[in-house]
Design an enzyme around this catalytic site. Structure first.
Site, PDB file in Angstrom:
ATOM      1  N   PRO A 187      58.623  69.861  16.478  1.00  0.00           N
ATOM      2  CA  PRO A 187      59.498  69.841  17.648  1.00  0.00           C
ATOM      3  C   PRO A 187      60.816  69.095  17.476  1.00  0.00           C
ATOM      4  O   PRO A 187      61.681  69.190  18.328  1.00  0.00           O
ATOM      5  CB  PRO A 187      58.646  69.173  18.714  1.00  0.00           C
ATOM      6  N   SER A 189      61.444  65.509  16.272  1.00  0.00           N
ATOM      7  CA  SER A 189      61.610  64.056  16.272  1.00  0.00           C
ATOM      8  C   SER A 189      62.040  63.546  14.895  1.00  0.00           C
ATOM      9  O   SER A 189      62.902  62.661  14.787  1.00  0.00           O
ATOM     10  CB  SER A 189      60.308  63.374  16.710  1.00  0.00           C
ATOM     11  N   LYS A 190      61.479  64.109  13.842  1.00  0.00           N
ATOM     12  CA  LYS A 190      61.882  63.696  12.488  1.00  0.00           C
ATOM     13  C   LYS A 190      63.284  64.211  12.155  1.00  0.00           C
ATOM     14  O   LYS A 190      64.050  63.531  11.464  1.00  0.00           O
ATOM     15  CB  LYS A 190      60.863  64.192  11.453  1.00  0.00           C
ATOM     16  N   ASP A 214      62.473  76.351  11.384  1.00  0.00           N
ATOM     17  CA  ASP A 214      61.092  76.550  11.827  1.00  0.00           C
ATOM     18  C   ASP A 214      60.806  78.041  11.887  1.00  0.00           C
ATOM     19  O   ASP A 214      61.703  78.845  12.190  1.00  0.00           O
ATOM     20  CB  ASP A 214      60.840  75.912  13.192  1.00  0.00           C
ATOM     21  N   ASP A 241      60.727  81.838   7.600  1.00  0.00           N
ATOM     22  CA  ASP A 241      59.439  81.437   7.035  1.00  0.00           C
ATOM     23  C   ASP A 241      59.712  80.438   5.910  1.00  0.00           C
ATOM     24  O   ASP A 241      60.316  80.769   4.893  1.00  0.00           O
ATOM     25  CB  ASP A 241      58.721  82.676   6.499  1.00  0.00           C
ATOM     26  N   CYS A 321      49.819  65.063   9.172  1.00  0.00           N
ATOM     27  CA  CYS A 321      49.109  64.151  10.084  1.00  0.00           C
ATOM     28  C   CYS A 321      47.611  64.406   9.971  1.00  0.00           C
ATOM     29  O   CYS A 321      46.877  64.384  10.953  1.00  0.00           O
ATOM     30  CB  CYS A 321      49.597  64.311  11.517  1.00  0.00           C
TER      31      CYS A 321
END
Length: 752
Positions: A187, A189-190, A214, A241, A321
């Site tokens: 989304p 943030s990085k 993305d 992609d 993550c």
């Protein structure tokens, strides 16, 4: 013949009304209490105990933290000039409110835990609060803290982000001259951190850029929203992609077209996400080892493509993550076996001096869903060969040292009360084994192409998602640019070709500004990749009568163009006057110039009507704000979130902007109840009136019936009279007949 349909005699309008009534009687979905998720998964515990991802004596602490809610963390935008001033306000004011609100919220006399500064994040710009997201959103005592986070996040001055998610951009080490690619950016943030690092060099425009990509078209717009908060002309959003990211072309200084290579690449790949169980507890019920096995191939293809796009000497960060070695060390081990000594894992722990973490693991055992573990691929049954692959196994004991897997960083939840995360920093030492042969082939093909005629351009292939508006760059001959340049006295260093619009025909509504290198990237590659967003809005159309220029300055693009503006459209202003302008909420009644200080009035007199820059520079605080000089008025042209932020920096009162959503909800419910009571009263009154009207109608009807009865009686009497008259008449006729008969008899007697 088909079956004849039965007649549906149900009234659809009546059914809709019944359904609506039933829906209104039910509680709203958000008011229904959710069942607490049981934070336990036997397969999860069995698998990770077997993999020894943490020491046996730490297991209970690890699982305890994993079952607890995740604390809130936020960071200050380091590239903003007001970052230090905002940090002081947070320490002095925000934390005082935090202590008061948390003490009221907990109501049990416990000591309020202090806000924790994340020591591994530079300049004290990242903080952690011992509260969950749910606590802040749903607790009335904390509404001011919630409002503060929302306002400052919207204005781009802080970002709410999980602590471990901040690590990969820090490790990547981005500098202003770097060409940066974020392969799986949404989304965002990085990506925001990468943009901050790019602009950390000062006021000068960076010579590098951040390309945020993305594969999901819808998530790209979420990415645009995040990036726009930072108002950077050096960021572009693409939709492709990442495992098959195209080779983009860029002209070198000699004018030769060359494949674009990147200095820094972030591969934060899709993963099973079991390190985020603290903020996404539904993963407890969904966790399945199959997810990691399915993602392993995709993760490898993405990081391999990243290695191909990386410049020699450049750095790449691979992160997930997830806690699973199949998604982490196994992917990197497979990459390193394919690239040889061209790629190398390097130690990054010195970049995060106070971060507690575990080293990467060098031995693991793949398993099936039913928790059967295998030490080698030869042990895997044939039926599982499509699930468990040879590349998922660890290196042989004699080869462990050459892969440096222990230099990876594993952050565990119990080490500093965070989520789980995996980070690895890789450096490209030389071209990949297959890149050398490809380069030679490409060079020969290019030489052959120059001898032949230029082939016809291929029709661009179909791309999913929305059709984007075109990027139309200025060519330096536009009339509207001449008026902008003359009005704002733009200096010769400003390159008009870096301006663009999103429409080919008609009036230009907004004009955007981007860096020169991104202009070259876009113009040379529009047929190779789908570009979603580029540049920052710097000028907006404002069709006022009798204006010299049809475009005003835009606040979001002001930091990018202010260095090119002449002094004629800039106005120094003091604190009290600036607070007065920012506090004005009525756009139809801006502050009159005569109400401002004498110094400001004198400065304004030299300024012609139109858009201008209000400059504030006092007490180590610098603010540049877009303003508008009217005939008799002066106003600030900023949105509400920026207004609140600037008033807060100036030490002004912002209480009128504080909205207590809980009080608002209570008032709305009270008003609803009042309206309901009034509606019930109205209904009762209507019923009573109807009843009264009904009784009156009955009485009137009885009276009418009585009148009808009397009329009938009268009619009967009249008929009776008529009947009596007839009877009398008959009697008279009868008497006459008798007299006549008697007379006839007398005549007969006399005759005899």
């Amino acid at each position: 013949m088909g079956k004849r349909r039965g007649n549906n005699k149900q009234n659809p309008f009546a059914k809709k009304k019944r359904d609506l009534r039933e829906k209104e009687s039910e509680p709203a979905r958000r008011e229904k209490p959710y069942d607490d998720i049981v934070r336990a998964n036997e397969s999860f515990e069995t698998y990770y105990k077997h993999q020894n991802i943490c020491k046996p004596e730490e297991w209970d602490e690890f699982m305890g933290k994993l079952r607890a809610n995740l604390p809130v963390t936020f960071r200050i935008t380091g590239s903003k000039s007001q970052a230090r001033a905002l940090l002081k306000i947070i320490k002095d004011t925000f934390f005082s409110e935090y202590y008061r609100a948390v003490a009221e919220f907990r109501e049990n006399g416990e000591d309020v835990p202090e806000p924790q500064c994340l020591g591994w994040y530079p300049n004290e710009f990242a903080w952690q609060l011992d509260l969950s997201r749910k606590d802040i959103r749903r607790s009335e005592p904390l509404y001011k803290l919630h409002n503060f986070l929302i306002a400052e996040t919207s204005s781009g001055n802080i970002s709410r982000q999980e602590a471990v998610s901040m690590i990969p951009p820090l490790v990547l080490g981005v500098e202003p001259q770097h060409k940066v690619l974020d392969m799986c950016a949404a989304p965002g943030s990085k990506t925001a951190q990468l943009i901050e690092a790019l602009h950390a060099g000062g006021e000068n425009l960076p010579t590098g850029f951040v390309m945020a990509n993305d594969i999901d078209n819808n998530r790209c717009y979420m990415l645009v929203h995040q990036a726009k908060r930072l108002s950077s002309p050096c960021c572009v959003v693409t939709n492709a992609d990442s495992s098959n990211f195209p080779n983009l072309k860029l002209k070198t200084e000699s004018g030769e077209m060359q494949t674009l290579k990147y200095d820094r690449i972030l591969c934060d790949v899709p993963c099973s996400g079991d390190g985020t169980m603290r903020k996404n507890p539904d993963i407890w019920t969904k966790w399945n080892l199959q997810h990691a096995c399915n993602l392993h191939g995709l993760q490898y293809r993405i990081v391999r493509r990243g290695a191909e796009l990386l410049e020699v000497g450049g750095k790449l960060v691979y992160s997930t993550c997830s806690l699973n070695p199949i998604e982490n060390e196994a992917v990197l081990h497979y990459l390193l076996t394919q690239t040889g000594d061209a790629m190398e894992i390097v130690d990054a722990s010195h970049l995060l001096p106070s971060l507690k973490h575990n080293p990467g693991i060098t031995y693991w055992e793949p398993a099936t869903k039913d928790m059967k573990f295998y030490k080698t691929f030869d042990e895997v049954p044939q039926m599982y060969h499509t699930i468990i692959r040879p590349q998922m196994f660890p290196p042989a004991p004699e080869d462990v040292a050459k892969f440096n897997l222990e230099k990876c960083i594993r952050v565990m939840p119990h080490q500093q009360n965070t989520g789980g995360f995996f980070i690895a920093l890789l450096e490209k030492k030389k071209p990949l084994p297959w890149e050398t042969s490809e380069a030679e082939t490409t060079k020969e093909a290019d030489a052959k192409k120059q001898d032949d005629e230029e082939p016809a351009r291929k029709k661009p292939r179909y791309r999913r998602g929305f059709k984007e508006d075109p990027f139309v760059f200025f060519d330096g001959q536009e009339d509207i640019f001449d008026s902008i340049k003359d009005f704002y006295k733009l200096n010769d260093a400003f390159e008009p070709k870096n301006l663009l619009t999103r429409c080919k025909e008609g009036k230009k509504k907004n004009i955007y500004f981007c860096s020169e290198i991104l202009r070259h990237v876009i113009t040379n590659n529009e047929e190779r990749i789908k570009f979603i967003n580029l540049g920052v809005k710097s000028f907006a159309r404002c069709d006022n009568r009798n204006m010299e220029c049809d475009f005003r300055l835009a606040q979001e693009g002001l930091p990018s163009v202010i260095g090119f503006l002449g002094p004629d459209r800039q106005l120094s202003i003091g604190r009290d006057d600036l607070v007065r302008l920012l506090s004005n909420n009525d756009p139809t009644r801006p502050p009159e110039i005569s109400t401002l200080s004498e110094e400001t009035q004198n400065s304004v007199q030299k300024l012609g009507p139109g858009s201008c820059v209000l400059k504030y520079d006092e007490d180590d605080l610098q603010l540049d704000i877009v303003g508008w000089r009217g005939t008799k008025s002066l106003r600030a042209y900023v949105d509400q979130h920026d207004t609140v932020h600037m008033l807060r920096l100036l030490g002004a009162d912002v209480s009128k902007y504080e909205k207590n959503k809980f009080e608002a909800k209570k008032e709305a419910e009270a008003e609803k109840e009042t309206n309901k009571d009034e509606a019930d009263d109205d209904v009762t009154e209507d019923v009573t009136q109807a009843e009264e009207n009904g009784e009156k109608a009955v009485v009137a009807e009885v009276k009418e019936e009585s009148k009808d009865t009397e009329a009938v009686k009268e009619e009967a009497k009249e008929e009776s009279k008529d009947a009596a008259a007839v009877t009398d008449e008959v009697k008279e006729e009868s008497k006459d007949e008798d007299v006549k008969m008697e007379s006839e008899n007398d005549v007969k007697v006399e005759s005899s």
